[in-house]
Design an enzyme around this catalytic site. Structure first.
Site, PDB file in Angstrom:
ATOM      1  CB  THR A  45      -0.950   0.026   1.215  1.00  0.00           C
ATOM      2  OG1 THR A  45      -0.173   0.128   2.424  1.00  0.00           O
ATOM      3  CG2 THR A  45      -1.823  -1.219   1.281  1.00  0.00           C
ATOM      4  N   GLY A  46       0.400   2.306  -0.650  1.00  0.00           N
ATOM      5  CA  GLY A  46       1.225   3.526  -0.751  1.00  0.00           C
ATOM      6  C   GLY A  46       2.491   3.259  -1.539  1.00  0.00           C
ATOM      7  N   GLY A  97       8.245   7.285  -2.010  1.00  0.00           N
ATOM      8  CA  GLY A  97       9.078   7.007  -0.836  1.00  0.00           C
ATOM      9  C   GLY A  97       9.418   5.543  -0.621  1.00  0.00           C
ATOM     10  N   GLY A 109       7.544   2.908  -0.004  1.00  0.00           N
ATOM     11  CA  GLY A 109       6.723   1.937  -0.748  1.00  0.00           C
ATOM     12  C   GLY A 109       7.215   1.762  -2.170  1.00  0.00           C
ATOM     13  CE1 TYR A 162       3.121   8.798  11.454  1.00  0.00           C
ATOM     14  CE2 TYR A 162       5.047   9.615  12.625  1.00  0.00           C
ATOM     15  CZ  TYR A 162       4.495   8.877  11.585  1.00  0.00           C
ATOM     16  OH  TYR A 162       5.324   8.233  10.691  1.00  0.00           O
TER      17      TYR A 162
HETATM   18  P1  NAP Z   1       5.524   9.043   1.370  1.00  0.00           P
HETATM   19  O1  NAP Z   1       6.608   9.165   0.345  1.00  0.00           O
HETATM   20  O2  NAP Z   1       4.606  10.185   1.572  1.00  0.00           O
HETATM   21  O3  NAP Z   1       4.716   7.722   1.077  1.00  0.00           O
HETATM   22  C1  NAP Z   1       3.500   7.441   1.719  1.00  0.00           C
HETATM   23  C2  NAP Z   1       2.617   6.691   0.761  1.00  0.00           C
HETATM   24  O4  NAP Z   1       1.353   6.451   1.394  1.00  0.00           O
HETATM   25  C3  NAP Z   1       2.325   7.507  -0.503  1.00  0.00           C
HETATM   26  O5  NAP Z   1       2.219   6.652  -1.593  1.00  0.00           O
HETATM   27  C4  NAP Z   1       0.992   8.126  -0.149  1.00  0.00           C
HETATM   28  O6  NAP Z   1       0.231   8.567  -1.254  1.00  0.00           O
HETATM   29  C5  NAP Z   1       0.341   6.937   0.527  1.00  0.00           C
HETATM   30  N1  NAP Z   1      -0.856   7.342   1.245  1.00  0.00           N
HETATM   31  C6  NAP Z   1      -0.989   8.255   2.228  1.00  0.00           C
HETATM   32  N2  NAP Z   1      -2.282   8.387   2.565  1.00  0.00           N
HETATM   33  C7  NAP Z   1      -2.966   7.537   1.772  1.00  0.00           C
HETATM   34  C8  NAP Z   1      -4.341   7.222   1.626  1.00  0.00           C
HETATM   35  N3  NAP Z   1      -5.289   7.825   2.358  1.00  0.00           N
HETATM   36  N4  NAP Z   1      -4.678   6.285   0.713  1.00  0.00           N
HETATM   37  C9  NAP Z   1      -3.730   5.672  -0.052  1.00  0.00           C
HETATM   38  N5  NAP Z   1      -2.440   5.951   0.015  1.00  0.00           N
HETATM   39  C10 NAP Z   1      -2.060   6.860   0.923  1.00  0.00           C
HETATM   40  O7  NAP Z   1       6.172   8.750   2.793  1.00  0.00           O
HETATM   41  P2  NAP Z   1       7.106   7.566   3.361  1.00  0.00           P
HETATM   42  O8  NAP Z   1       8.054   8.244   4.254  1.00  0.00           O
HETATM   43  O9  NAP Z   1       7.576   6.671   2.290  1.00  0.00           O
HETATM   44  O10 NAP Z   1       6.037   6.825   4.302  1.00  0.00           O
HETATM   45  C11 NAP Z   1       5.766   5.450   4.251  1.00  0.00           C
HETATM   46  C12 NAP Z   1       5.474   4.955   5.659  1.00  0.00           C
HETATM   47  O11 NAP Z   1       6.660   5.103   6.444  1.00  0.00           O
HETATM   48  C13 NAP Z   1       4.366   5.727   6.393  1.00  0.00           C
HETATM   49  O12 NAP Z   1       3.493   4.811   7.015  1.00  0.00           O
HETATM   50  C14 NAP Z   1       5.138   6.531   7.421  1.00  0.00           C
HETATM   51  O13 NAP Z   1       4.375   6.774   8.579  1.00  0.00           O
HETATM   52  C15 NAP Z   1       6.311   5.623   7.703  1.00  0.00           C
HETATM   53  N6  NAP Z   1       7.447   6.339   8.286  1.00  0.00           N
HETATM   54  C16 NAP Z   1       8.171   7.226   7.547  1.00  0.00           C
HETATM   55  C17 NAP Z   1       9.228   7.907   8.146  1.00  0.00           C
HETATM   56  C18 NAP Z   1      10.066   8.902   7.404  1.00  0.00           C
HETATM   57  O14 NAP Z   1      10.901   9.578   8.035  1.00  0.00           O
HETATM   58  N7  NAP Z   1       9.919   9.066   6.099  1.00  0.00           N
HETATM   59  C19 NAP Z   1       9.534   7.667   9.494  1.00  0.00           C
HETATM   60  C20 NAP Z   1       8.762   6.762  10.205  1.00  0.00           C
HETATM   61  C21 NAP Z   1       7.727   6.094   9.594  1.00  0.00           C
HETATM   62  P3  NAP Z   1       0.428  10.083  -1.806  1.00  0.00           P
HETATM   63  O15 NAP Z   1       1.685  10.050  -2.625  1.00  0.00           O
HETATM   64  O16 NAP Z   1      -0.793  10.336  -2.580  1.00  0.00           O
HETATM   65  O17 NAP Z   1       0.577  10.978  -0.593  1.00  0.00           O
END
Ligand code: NAP
Length: 249
Positions: free
Chosen positions: A12-13, A17, A19, A150
């Site tokens: 998912t997602g 990033g 994903g 969060y």
């Molecule tokens: P990201 O690049 O924003 O990726 C998040 C993904 O989730 C994007 O594809 C986003 O879609 C999708 N998403 C968000 N809300 C959604 C919804 N309602 N329905 C469907 N898709 C949705 O950020 P990331 O850092 O890779 O985050 C991935 C995971 O890692 C998250 O769960 C985050 O909490 C966790 N995380 C990240 C960090 C960090 O520092 N980056 C640290 C701790 C945990 P859109 O592109 O449309 O927004």
């Protein structure tokens, strides 16, 4: 030899990033991959970038029906699911004194309710020995100001994986989590912060990380690959921090 040959993975997602990096690595390792996201254009771009055995399904993670349909489409296309990577999520920071019900619900619906019911929908189609991987966060171990909601969402998912570890024993399904520290992804640009606020937060995080920097999506993807592969066949119930040591000091 490819580490995920003939495995079917739903991420998912998967358009951004962590994903997206994981989807690329999984396909390179021989998996058939389904990515979901909430923006068709971003999904189309991601599919082109990933190449190989990948399809995209438009599904807002907050929409339980859409999540169920994404599972059904995965099964129609590939027959079953071996790896469910519940990665989609949002990160919002707001002090409790300013908290609104809308903000609270948005975080919990996206980070907890959606993934919870997606697991429920996936259960009949998870293969024997399948793995469910949550993407949590080290925030739930640290108590950063403003992270109340969060970090509660991430703690909820961490707890859920402990329960799944017991509940899904019959099919030998593993339930694990990766807990990223600060990782350089587009998520920071989606938090509604000004450039100055973002820079301040980034510098603050980087200074606290023993390895002195943000991690990369590719470093996270490598960890997810390990947990998804047969190399982790005796690992379940754990949350593995990928954070340059931040949670340990
Ligand atoms: P990201 O690049 O924003 O990726 C998040 C993904 O989730 C994007 O594809 C986003 O879609 C999708 N998403 C968000 N809300 C959604 C919804 N309602 N329905 C469907 N898709 C949705 O950020 P990331 O850092 O890779 O985050 C991935 C995971 O890692 C998250 O769960 C985050 O909490 C966790 N995380 C990240 C960090 C960090 O520092 N980056 C640290 C701790 C945990 P859109 O592109 O449309 O927004």
């Amino acid at each position: 030899m490819s580490r995920l040959e003939n495995k079917v993975a739903l991420i998912t997602g998967g358009n951004s990033g962590i994903g997206l990096a994981t989807a690329k690595l999984f396909v390179a390792q021989g998996a058939k991959v389904v990515i979901t996201g909430r923006r068709q254009e971003a999904l189309d771009t991601a599919v082109k970038e990933i190449g190989g055995d990948v399809i995209a399904v438009l599904a807002d993670v907050k929409d339980i029906g859409a999540g169920t349909r994404a599972i059904e489409q995965t099964v129609e296309q590939f027959g079953h699911i071996d790896i469910l990577f519940l990665n989609a999520g949002i990160a919002g920071f707001m002090p409790i004194a300013e908290m609104t019900e809308e903000f609270f619900d948005e975080q919990f619906d996206t980070n907890v309710k959606g993934p919870f019911f997606m697991i429920k929908s996936a259960l009949p189609y998870l293969s024997e020995g399948a793995v469910i991987i949550g993407n949590t966060s080290i925030v739930s171990q640290k108590g950063f100001p403003g992270s109340g909601v969060y970090s509660a969402t991430k703690a909820a998912m961490r707890s859920l994986s402990r329960v799944l570890t017991n509940e899904l024993q019959a099919k030998k399904i593993r339930a694990v989590s990766v807990a990223p520290g600060p990782i350089d992804t587009p998520i920071y640009g989606k938090m509604g912060m000004s450039e100055a606020e973002l820079q301040g937060m980034s510098q603050g995080f980087a200074q606290q990380v023993p390895l002195g920097r943000f991690g990369t999506s590719e470093e996270l993807a490598q960890t997810v690959l390990f947990l998804a592969s047969d190399e982790a066949s005796f690992i379940t119930g754990v949350e593995l921090e990928v954070d340059g040591g931040l949670s340990q000091v």
